[in-house]
Structure formats: structure tokens, C-alpha cells
Scaffold this motif. Sequence first.
Motif, mmCIF file in Angstrom:
data_model
loop_
_atom_site.group_PDB
_atom_site.id
_atom_site.type_symbol
_atom_site.label_atom_id
_atom_site.label_comp_id
_atom_site.label_asym_id
_atom_site.label_seq_id
_atom_site.Cartn_x
_atom_site.Cartn_y
_atom_site.Cartn_z
ATOM 1 N N PRO A 217 0.827 -1.207 0.000
ATOM 2 C CA PRO A 217 0.000 0.000 0.000
ATOM 3 C C PRO A 217 0.862 1.259 0.000
ATOM 4 C CG PRO A 217 -0.737 -1.549 1.679
ATOM 5 C CD PRO A 217 0.593 -2.041 1.196
ATOM 6 N N LEU A 218 0.346 2.306 -0.629
ATOM 7 C CA LEU A 218 1.033 3.591 -0.692
ATOM 8 C C LEU A 218 0.190 4.645 0.012
ATOM 9 C CD1 LEU A 218 2.010 3.503 -4.482
ATOM 10 C CD2 LEU A 218 3.482 2.911 -2.531
ATOM 11 N N MET A 219 0.803 5.332 0.981
ATOM 12 C CA MET A 219 0.111 6.408 1.667
ATOM 13 C C MET A 219 -0.147 7.563 0.700
ATOM 14 S SD MET A 219 -0.091 5.411 4.895
ATOM 15 C CE MET A 219 0.724 4.333 6.090
ATOM 16 N N LEU A 220 -1.000 8.479 1.106
ATOM 17 C CA LEU A 220 -1.298 9.646 0.280
ATOM 18 C C LEU A 220 -0.313 10.760 0.637
ATOM 19 C CD1 LEU A 220 -4.170 8.043 0.883
ATOM 20 C CD2 LEU A 220 -5.046 9.903 -0.505
ATOM 21 N N GLU A 221 0.924 10.566 0.243
ATOM 22 C CA GLU A 221 2.004 11.467 0.638
ATOM 23 C C GLU A 221 2.006 12.769 -0.158
ATOM 24 O OE1 GLU A 221 4.051 10.930 3.077
ATOM 25 O OE2 GLU A 221 4.118 8.762 3.445
ATOM 26 N N ASP A 222 1.931 12.650 -1.479
ATOM 27 C CA ASP A 222 2.109 13.795 -2.369
ATOM 28 C C ASP A 222 0.744 14.269 -2.867
ATOM 29 O OD1 ASP A 222 2.977 15.716 -4.114
ATOM 30 O OD2 ASP A 222 4.222 14.397 -5.341
ATOM 31 N N VAL A 223 0.109 15.148 -2.100
ATOM 32 C CA VAL A 223 -1.218 15.666 -2.420
ATOM 33 C C VAL A 223 -1.153 17.185 -2.425
ATOM 34 C CG1 VAL A 223 -3.635 15.790 -1.681
ATOM 35 C CG2 VAL A 223 -2.357 13.660 -1.385
ATOM 36 N N ALA A 224 -1.550 17.816 -3.540
ATOM 37 C CA ALA A 224 -1.447 19.274 -3.659
ATOM 38 C C ALA A 224 -2.300 19.991 -2.623
ATOM 39 C CB ALA A 224 -1.838 19.713 -5.072
ATOM 40 N N HIS A 225 -3.546 19.550 -2.475
ATOM 41 C CA HIS A 225 -4.459 20.138 -1.494
ATOM 42 C C HIS A 225 -5.276 19.013 -0.869
ATOM 43 C CE1 HIS A 225 -3.450 24.066 -3.123
ATOM 44 N NE2 HIS A 225 -3.788 23.630 -4.321
ATOM 45 N N ARG A 226 -5.256 18.938 0.449
ATOM 46 C CA ARG A 226 -5.973 17.903 1.181
ATOM 47 C C ARG A 226 -7.074 18.570 2.000
ATOM 48 N NH1 ARG A 226 -3.295 13.295 2.352
ATOM 49 N NH2 ARG A 226 -1.315 14.421 2.492
ATOM 50 N N SER A 227 -8.332 18.047 1.920
ATOM 51 C CA SER A 227 -9.469 18.691 2.585
ATOM 52 C C SER A 227 -10.345 17.682 3.305
ATOM 53 C CB SER A 227 -10.345 19.447 1.575
ATOM 54 O OG SER A 227 -9.612 20.385 0.841
ATOM 55 N N GLN A 228 -10.976 18.167 4.380
ATOM 56 C CA GLN A 228 -12.100 17.460 4.994
ATOM 57 C C GLN A 228 -13.230 18.472 5.170
ATOM 58 O OE1 GLN A 228 -11.425 15.075 8.484
ATOM 59 N NE2 GLN A 228 -9.823 13.843 7.523
ATOM 60 N N ARG A 229 -14.457 18.015 4.923
ATOM 61 C CA ARG A 229 -15.616 18.906 5.001
ATOM 62 C C ARG A 229 -16.822 18.126 5.513
ATOM 63 N NH1 ARG A 229 -19.892 20.714 1.164
ATOM 64 N NH2 ARG A 229 -19.135 19.208 -0.390
ATOM 65 N N ILE A 230 -17.558 18.721 6.455
ATOM 66 C CA ILE A 230 -18.823 18.127 6.888
ATOM 67 C C ILE A 230 -19.908 18.609 5.930
ATOM 68 C CG2 ILE A 230 -20.512 17.918 8.734
ATOM 69 C CD1 ILE A 230 -18.276 18.402 10.727
ATOM 70 N N VAL A 231 -20.410 17.703 5.125
ATOM 71 C CA VAL A 231 -21.415 18.033 4.111
ATOM 72 C C VAL A 231 -22.808 18.079 4.726
ATOM 73 C CG1 VAL A 231 -22.463 17.280 1.939
ATOM 74 C CG2 VAL A 231 -19.994 17.025 2.292
ATOM 75 N N ALA A 232 -23.117 17.105 5.568
ATOM 76 C CA ALA A 232 -24.447 17.022 6.179
ATOM 77 C C ALA A 232 -24.308 16.608 7.634
ATOM 78 C CB ALA A 232 -25.326 16.025 5.427
ATOM 79 N N ARG A 233 -25.094 17.250 8.503
ATOM 80 C CA ARG A 233 -25.005 17.003 9.942
ATOM 81 C C ARG A 233 -26.249 16.313 10.501
ATOM 82 N NH1 ARG A 233 -21.036 20.095 12.504
ATOM 83 N NH2 ARG A 233 -20.006 21.641 11.194
ATOM 84 N N GLY A 234 -27.198 15.974 9.673
ATOM 85 C CA GLY A 234 -28.381 15.320 10.197
ATOM 86 C C GLY A 234 -29.637 16.130 9.931
ATOM 87 N N PRO A 235 -30.727 15.718 10.519
ATOM 88 C CA PRO A 235 -30.859 14.827 11.672
ATOM 89 C C PRO A 235 -30.854 13.332 11.376
ATOM 90 C CG PRO A 235 -33.012 15.622 11.032
ATOM 91 C CD PRO A 235 -32.032 16.322 10.137
ATOM 92 N N LEU A 236 -30.901 12.944 10.096
ATOM 93 C CA LEU A 236 -31.066 11.536 9.753
ATOM 94 C C LEU A 236 -29.810 10.878 9.211
ATOM 95 C CD1 LEU A 236 -34.511 11.833 7.931
ATOM 96 C CD2 LEU A 236 -34.091 11.170 10.295
ATOM 97 N N ARG A 237 -28.912 11.663 8.654
ATOM 98 C CA ARG A 237 -27.655 11.107 8.166
ATOM 99 C C ARG A 237 -26.598 12.196 8.213
ATOM 100 N NH1 ARG A 237 -28.015 10.592 1.502
ATOM 101 N NH2 ARG A 237 -28.399 12.802 1.093
ATOM 102 N N THR A 238 -25.365 11.755 8.324
ATOM 103 C CA THR A 238 -24.242 12.667 8.234
ATOM 104 C C THR A 238 -23.376 12.243 7.056
ATOM 105 O OG1 THR A 238 -22.349 13.630 9.394
ATOM 106 C CG2 THR A 238 -22.879 11.359 9.896
ATOM 107 N N ILE A 239 -22.850 13.239 6.339
ATOM 108 C CA ILE A 239 -21.980 12.984 5.193
ATOM 109 C C ILE A 239 -20.686 13.768 5.390
ATOM 110 C CG2 ILE A 239 -21.713 13.108 2.685
ATOM 111 C CD1 ILE A 239 -24.762 13.184 2.458
ATOM 112 N N VAL A 240 -19.565 13.090 5.271
ATOM 113 C CA VAL A 240 -18.253 13.718 5.400
ATOM 114 C C VAL A 240 -17.506 13.557 4.088
ATOM 115 C CG1 VAL A 240 -16.022 13.617 6.572
ATOM 116 C CG2 VAL A 240 -18.142 13.340 7.880
#
Length: 394
Positions: A217-240
Motif C-alpha cells: 500500500p502507498l500512503m497519500l504522501e504527495d497531495v497538492a491540497h488535502r481537505s475534509q468537510r462536513i457536508v451534512a449534519r443530520g438529523p437523519l444522516r451525516t456525510i463527510v
Amino acid sequence: MKRISIIAAICLFALGTNAQKRGNKIEITPKAKGTEAKVGTEVSIKSGWRSARVTTQDGQIVPCQLDDINGDGTADVVFFIGEAGKRHIITLSKDEPQEIYEPQVYAELMLTNKKIKEENKQDLYISQLTVDNGTNPYWMLHHHGTAFENEQVAYRIYFDHRQTVDIYGKYNKGLELQQAQFYPDAEQKAKGFGDDVLWVGQTLGLGTLRGWDGHKPLMLEDVAHRSQRIVARGPLRTIVEVKDEGWTVTPGSSPITMTTLYTLTADERHCTVDIRFEGNAADREFVTGIINVKNSTEFSDGKGLRACWGTDWPVSAKDSVGHKRETVGLGIYIPEEYVVRQMPADKDNYPIIVRPRNNHLRYFITFCSANESWGFKSDEEWYHYLVEWRKAVK
């Protein structure tokens, strides 16, 4: 299993045969794949609607949520969990505010506030973060990345070159992360709060996707821009959303962009992993799978379902004070069209080599903790459950 989420991608301008539009109303009848009593249903809508209400044909209100999947500031889907085979009416409004329903899921992304010593009283909440190549926010973020839960299970995703999916097991059903923030104190533990139940280290954790060079396996070492975002918080589902823009998988290769959506719906153990690629990913092989928990037993149906059951310390040796060995069951199901081959277990992982189809990859991850008051207590019980679960998410 009570139900399973499905996607009914029905646009107002291109309705399917099981939905009808009349002005600001959509009529739809959720259909189950098997014997599910309730079905999670997603309906695409045009932008501009402020709220949605879902009712059954006999007037009962069904909780729903509006989600902005593409991040343009306006809702593009309505999601609800409805009774299979019963007609539901979605009423859209541009004027009325969205009704508030009891939350059944929760998600958080937080910066670490160094002025606060307690690990469960952090207060620097954010919705998204993007960093440039070479920047590692792992130690800047509380619980090291986005964490999300429903009443049965909780997950987190490391915000670094590993992007490992880690888990939090519970003793009792309920939402805990807002109070425990993934690190319950002694008082909370005494009250029956859950805790981190898996040490993942450099492994694949639970269904982490990584590059593959034909040998490892190869880690994600060389990434130009790395992001995390909470798309949906509920009340029925959460999407990240986890986005790796300009990922050079191997030195000298053409960069690709990978966008991953992790979706967790109320009352389901599993998390859906939906990955889209931009760039030349059609001929690339990747690897995912599950960690080889110490002394674990293994199960595979040879058709994309792989699982294990084992017991180990949930943290590194230096952090083991205050912890006990944890028994967990892990599972991953990858539809056969994405599977290239299943690799033999090694000391770290139960790996599976995969290849996208049309720059798309979709699979499902799930787990249980033996601490659960309502859950599974043996590998035999866990594997039997997974065989039926695979049929439902197929």
C-alpha cells in the motif's frame, strides 16, 4: 436488519417512474431491496428551495433533511427514511423555514484549543479545512480529523497522509460524541460511555483506501491540497467529504483528484464509502481492506465480503494506562465489479486490490464492539450477520 439506505436519484426535471411532480410536490414510494421495513431515500431537487416536508399518504409527518452535496450554498437533495411500499409526499417551500427534528446522528470537526486541557471540552468547531502539500494538521485537530456517529457506532477519519478510518465502540445506544469528543473522561466512562476500541497505526484500519504499487500500500504522501468537510449534519444522516486534489500516487505519475464521501445513516452500523476520481484513474489499482486485529479469526465469501474478529489494545503501549483490551468485529463489502483480487492476510492487514469503474468506486464498511449491550458476542454471530448484511447493501 431493520432497513438499508438506497438512493433514488430523481430530479424534478427527470422523474423516475415511481415518482410524480405536481408544482412544489413530489410523490414517491420507497422500494426495499429485500424485507426492510424502512428505506432511506434521496431525491434530487433543483436549487432555490428553502425547506421540505415529507408526509405519508395518510398525513403522518416523516422527518427529513435538505442536503447541499455539491457545496454551492443551496440544497440539492431531500433525504428521508420512509416505510417501504407506502406513498410519500414531499412538499417544497421557498418561504417556510425547515422544520427541526430530533437528531439521530452527529458530526464534528474541531481545532485543538491549547488553552483547554480537558480532552472532552474543546470548543473550536469548524466545518471544513484545506491544507497545502507538506502541511500536516493531524496534531492541530482534536481527535485528529472529522468524527461522526449515530446511536450505534462512531467513526473518525485521520487528517494526514494515512487518512485512516478509525472507530469508537459503545456500551449503550445513544449519541455521545458531542459530550465525549472521542475521549471520554473517567466520570463519563463510569456512566457507560464508549471509547476508542481499535489501534490502527499504519494499517488500513477499517476500509481505508490507499495507492498500490503492485507490492504494498502507498500512503497519500504527495497531495497538492488535502481537505475534509462536513457536508451534512443530520438529523437523519451525516456525510463527510475527504478530498485529495492533485494526488501523485507514484513518483512521476499523472496526478489525480479523489473525492470520497462517507455517509452514515441513523440506525445503521455501516458507513457507505463513495469515491469519485478526476484524471487518469481507470487503469490504476488501489488497495483497501481491514486491519489484521491481533489473533483474529477471518471470514471471506470470496465475493467482496471480508471480515475479522479479534482482541487487542485499542491504543499504543505507552498510552495503555486506563484502557483494557477490546474485542471488535470488522467488515468490508466491495461489489465484485470493483474487485481485482483478494490478497492473503499479512501481519498488518486483510487487503483487497480494487480498480474503479468509470472513475467511480463504491463500497461499505461496518463494525461491532463486544462491549455493546445489544450487539454480537462471538465471531460466529458476527459473520452470520455480515452474510445477511451483504445481501441488503448489494
